[in-house]
Write a protein that holds these residues in place. Structure first.
Motif, PDB file in Angstrom:
ATOM      1  N   ARG A 181       7.617  33.753 -26.857  1.00  0.00           N
ATOM      2  CA  ARG A 181       7.505  34.396 -28.171  1.00  0.00           C
ATOM      3  C   ARG A 181       8.069  35.823 -28.161  1.00  0.00           C
ATOM      4  N   TYR A 182       9.076  36.065 -27.313  1.00  0.00           N
ATOM      5  CA  TYR A 182       9.788  37.344 -27.287  1.00  0.00           C
ATOM      6  C   TYR A 182       8.840  38.504 -26.971  1.00  0.00           C
ATOM      7  N   ASP A 183       7.858  38.236 -26.125  1.00  0.00           N
ATOM      8  CA  ASP A 183       6.808  39.208 -25.843  1.00  0.00           C
ATOM      9  C   ASP A 183       6.504  39.196 -24.346  1.00  0.00           C
ATOM     10  N   ALA A 184       6.706  40.332 -23.681  1.00  0.00           N
ATOM     11  CA  ALA A 184       6.483  40.413 -22.235  1.00  0.00           C
ATOM     12  C   ALA A 184       5.019  40.162 -21.871  1.00  0.00           C
ATOM     13  N   LEU A 185       4.079  40.581 -22.728  1.00  0.00           N
ATOM     14  CA  LEU A 185       2.663  40.355 -22.445  1.00  0.00           C
ATOM     15  C   LEU A 185       2.318  38.871 -22.519  1.00  0.00           C
ATOM     16  N   VAL A 186       2.924  38.170 -23.461  1.00  0.00           N
ATOM     17  CA  VAL A 186       2.712  36.724 -23.556  1.00  0.00           C
ATOM     18  C   VAL A 186       3.228  36.048 -22.288  1.00  0.00           C
ATOM     19  N   GLN A 187       4.404  36.453 -21.830  1.00  0.00           N
ATOM     20  CA  GLN A 187       4.952  35.863 -20.611  1.00  0.00           C
ATOM     21  C   GLN A 187       4.063  36.156 -19.405  1.00  0.00           C
ATOM     22  N   SER A 188       3.522  37.362 -19.338  1.00  0.00           N
ATOM     23  CA  SER A 188       2.630  37.711 -18.231  1.00  0.00           C
ATOM     24  C   SER A 188       1.393  36.815 -18.223  1.00  0.00           C
ATOM     25  N   GLY A 189       0.821  36.578 -19.399  1.00  0.00           N
ATOM     26  CA  GLY A 189      -0.336  35.697 -19.501  1.00  0.00           C
ATOM     27  C   GLY A 189      -0.007  34.272 -19.087  1.00  0.00           C
ATOM     28  N   GLN A 190       1.197  33.818 -19.416  1.00  0.00           N
ATOM     29  CA  GLN A 190       1.611  32.470 -19.022  1.00  0.00           C
ATOM     30  C   GLN A 190       1.763  32.368 -17.502  1.00  0.00           C
ATOM     31  N   PHE A 191       2.235  33.438 -16.873  1.00  0.00           N
ATOM     32  CA  PHE A 191       2.299  33.455 -15.415  1.00  0.00           C
ATOM     33  C   PHE A 191       0.892  33.357 -14.817  1.00  0.00           C
ATOM     34  N   ASP A 192      -0.060  34.096 -15.393  1.00  0.00           N
ATOM     35  CA  ASP A 192      -1.442  34.025 -14.906  1.00  0.00           C
ATOM     36  C   ASP A 192      -1.941  32.586 -14.941  1.00  0.00           C
TER      37      ASP A 192
ATOM     38  N   ALA B 235       0.824  -1.199   0.000  1.00  0.00           N
ATOM     39  CA  ALA B 235       0.000   0.000   0.000  1.00  0.00           C
ATOM     40  C   ALA B 235       0.857   1.247   0.000  1.00  0.00           C
ATOM     41  N   THR B 236       1.940   1.228   0.787  1.00  0.00           N
ATOM     42  CA  THR B 236       2.843   2.368   0.845  1.00  0.00           C
ATOM     43  C   THR B 236       3.503   2.607  -0.498  1.00  0.00           C
ATOM     44  N   SER B 237       3.944   1.497  -1.137  1.00  0.00           N
ATOM     45  CA  SER B 237       4.583   1.598  -2.448  1.00  0.00           C
ATOM     46  C   SER B 237       3.608   2.149  -3.482  1.00  0.00           C
ATOM     47  N   THR B 238       2.359   1.643  -3.445  1.00  0.00           N
ATOM     48  CA  THR B 238       1.350   2.107  -4.394  1.00  0.00           C
ATOM     49  C   THR B 238       1.064   3.585  -4.199  1.00  0.00           C
ATOM     50  N   ALA B 239       0.995   4.009  -2.935  1.00  0.00           N
ATOM     51  CA  ALA B 239       0.748   5.423  -2.647  1.00  0.00           C
ATOM     52  C   ALA B 239       1.879   6.290  -3.168  1.00  0.00           C
ATOM     53  N   ALA B 240       3.112   5.782  -3.019  1.00  0.00           N
ATOM     54  CA  ALA B 240       4.267   6.547  -3.500  1.00  0.00           C
ATOM     55  C   ALA B 240       4.225   6.695  -5.007  1.00  0.00           C
ATOM     56  N   LEU B 241       3.848   5.570  -5.685  1.00  0.00           N
ATOM     57  CA  LEU B 241       3.788   5.617  -7.142  1.00  0.00           C
ATOM     58  C   LEU B 241       2.666   6.533  -7.613  1.00  0.00           C
ATOM     59  N   ALA B 242       1.610   6.580  -6.798  1.00  0.00           N
ATOM     60  CA  ALA B 242       0.458   7.377  -7.207  1.00  0.00           C
ATOM     61  C   ALA B 242       0.607   8.851  -6.856  1.00  0.00           C
ATOM     62  N   ALA B 243       1.627   9.193  -6.070  1.00  0.00           N
ATOM     63  CA  ALA B 243       1.810  10.584  -5.644  1.00  0.00           C
ATOM     64  C   ALA B 243       1.993  11.476  -6.866  1.00  0.00           C
ATOM     65  N   ASP B 244       1.354  12.639  -6.806  1.00  0.00           N
ATOM     66  CA  ASP B 244       1.466  13.577  -7.924  1.00  0.00           C
ATOM     67  C   ASP B 244       2.894  14.101  -8.011  1.00  0.00           C
ATOM     68  N   PRO B 245       3.424  14.232  -9.222  1.00  0.00           N
ATOM     69  CA  PRO B 245       4.774  14.808  -9.365  1.00  0.00           C
ATOM     70  C   PRO B 245       4.765  16.295  -9.019  1.00  0.00           C
ATOM     71  N   ILE B 246       5.927  16.822  -8.707  1.00  0.00           N
ATOM     72  CA  ILE B 246       6.096  18.259  -8.494  1.00  0.00           C
ATOM     73  C   ILE B 246       5.946  18.936  -9.849  1.00  0.00           C
ATOM     74  N   ARG B 247       5.082  19.930  -9.925  1.00  0.00           N
ATOM     75  CA  ARG B 247       4.784  20.585 -11.201  1.00  0.00           C
ATOM     76  C   ARG B 247       5.522  21.919 -11.269  1.00  0.00           C
ATOM     77  N   ILE B 248       6.426  22.017 -12.238  1.00  0.00           N
ATOM     78  CA  ILE B 248       7.241  23.223 -12.388  1.00  0.00           C
ATOM     79  C   ILE B 248       7.089  23.759 -13.803  1.00  0.00           C
ATOM     80  N   GLY B 249       6.804  25.052 -13.895  1.00  0.00           N
ATOM     81  CA  GLY B 249       6.720  25.712 -15.193  1.00  0.00           C
ATOM     82  C   GLY B 249       8.036  26.377 -15.536  1.00  0.00           C
ATOM     83  N   ALA B 250       8.405  26.305 -16.792  1.00  0.00           N
ATOM     84  CA  ALA B 250       9.639  26.934 -17.279  1.00  0.00           C
ATOM     85  C   ALA B 250       9.252  27.970 -18.323  1.00  0.00           C
ATOM     86  N   ALA B 251       9.275  29.240 -17.925  1.00  0.00           N
ATOM     87  CA  ALA B 251       8.827  30.326 -18.799  1.00  0.00           C
ATOM     88  C   ALA B 251      10.019  30.926 -19.524  1.00  0.00           C
ATOM     89  N   THR B 252      10.203  30.552 -20.785  1.00  0.00           N
ATOM     90  CA  THR B 252      11.312  31.071 -21.589  1.00  0.00           C
ATOM     91  C   THR B 252      10.875  32.322 -22.336  1.00  0.00           C
TER      92      THR B 252
END
Length: 331
Positions: A67-78, A16-33
């Protein structure tokens, strides 16, 4: 019988412990280029997918094209804030326009790790990149050493307002101040673009026919665009010194052919180092970080991921190391 039942109970608990570990949600990280058109940001983004924590499934990375656009990046942060990402790795296109999104994310409890380019705010959890003032100095010195103290040069800049454009410009200016007889014929942005640089250089070669001795380009894409214009005009690169920054694949090949000089900006170390720091800020890092950034640069102190700034060293590309650098790129 009791021992047997206890054994079954232990096995069930372990499963059960192993199954719970496998089922744990991954850490979600956004990379805003700031944008994925050029090779350097592609290398940076691809390096994240090769990070051990991503390959193991412990971390889920989503890469955003700004896309080399500050407004696009702002929307992605939202979007990342609304979707409650655990952390954000941020490569901003504009050093000032990025401040609002960073404050919004931080207020929402999402740590933002700057990487590659800087944001003019103290709200970043940390920054993992390289010293761009030093880069500007190095690229200017390379050209001026070849053209001499009375040479005439042109300067091709990155997107106006991005920290790399500003800081590399400071470094270039520092060197020009030490060589007051070097004449700057033209200085303009080509927005990190090879195509824009080619067009710009074509115009300059016409306007300053036979005068240009050197090209100081703030990145390799623009340096290569300038080289293409020089070659198309029938001029020789033996007569015009060209230098850039980043160490992208085409620039490494151009160094091999004696066409230009460049310094390597380690996209892998910047990206994976930033992810290591993000995991530390989330309390998810082991005593030692997972990427090999810190063993490849032993003078770069990990400090348990608590430092404000991590500057990845530059590597001068030369005939002695260019083949090995190209071999690494092809792996």
């Amino acid at each position: 019988m009791n021992k047997l039942l206890a054994g079954f109970a232990f096995s069930a608990l372990a499963a059960a412990t192993s199954t719970a570990a496998l089922a744990a949600d991954p850490i979600r990280i956004g990379a805003a280029t700031y944008g994925l058109q050029g090779e350097f940001m592609q290398l940076w983004s691809n390096a994240l997918q090769d990070h051990p924590a991503v390959k193991s499934g412990d971390v889920e990375i989503t890469v955003f094209d700004g896309r080399y656009d500050a407004l696009v990046q702002s929307g992605q942060f939202d979007s990342m804030i609304t979707r409650q990402y655990d952390a954000i790795l941020f490569v901003p296109i504009d050093a000032n326009a990025c401040v609002g999104p960073v404050i919004q994310a931080t207020t929402a409890g999402i740590p933002v790790i700057g990487s590659n380019t800087r944001c003019n705010t103290d709200q970043l959890a940390a920054f993992v990149g390289s010293d761009d003032v030093l880069a500007g100095q190095m690229v200017a010195e390379e050209v001026i050493d070849k053209v001499g103290d009375t040479g005439k040069v042109v300067v091709i800049e990155g997107p106006i307002g991005q920290s790399a454009q500003i800081d590399r410009g400071k470094g270039i200016d520092n060197v020009l101040a030490e060589h007051p007889n070097v004449e700057v014929l033209e200085r303009r942005t080509a927005n990190w673009s090879r195509a824009e640089s080619l067009s710009l250089m074509e115009n300059w070669l016409t306007a300053h026919r036979g005068e240009i001795d050197g090209v100081i380009a703030q990145n390799d894409e623009m340096a290569i665009g300038a080289i293409q214009a020089i070659q198309a005009s029938g001029l020789s690169l033996d007569d015009i010194s060209v230098a850039g920054v980043d160490g992208i694949t085409d620039a490494l090949k151009a160094v091999q052919q004696g066409q230009m000089a460049t310094i390597l900006q380690d996209a892998t170390a910047q990206a994976q180092g930033a992810l290591d720091v993000a995991l530390a800020k989330l309390g998810k890092a082991d005593e030692l970080p997972q990427s090999d950034t810190w063993t490849r640069y032993p003078d770069l102190a990990w400090n348990d991921g608590e430092s404000d700034t991590y500057n990845i060293p530059w590597t001068v590309v030369s005939n002695d190391n260019v083949e090995s650098l190209l071999a690494q790129r092809q792996q």
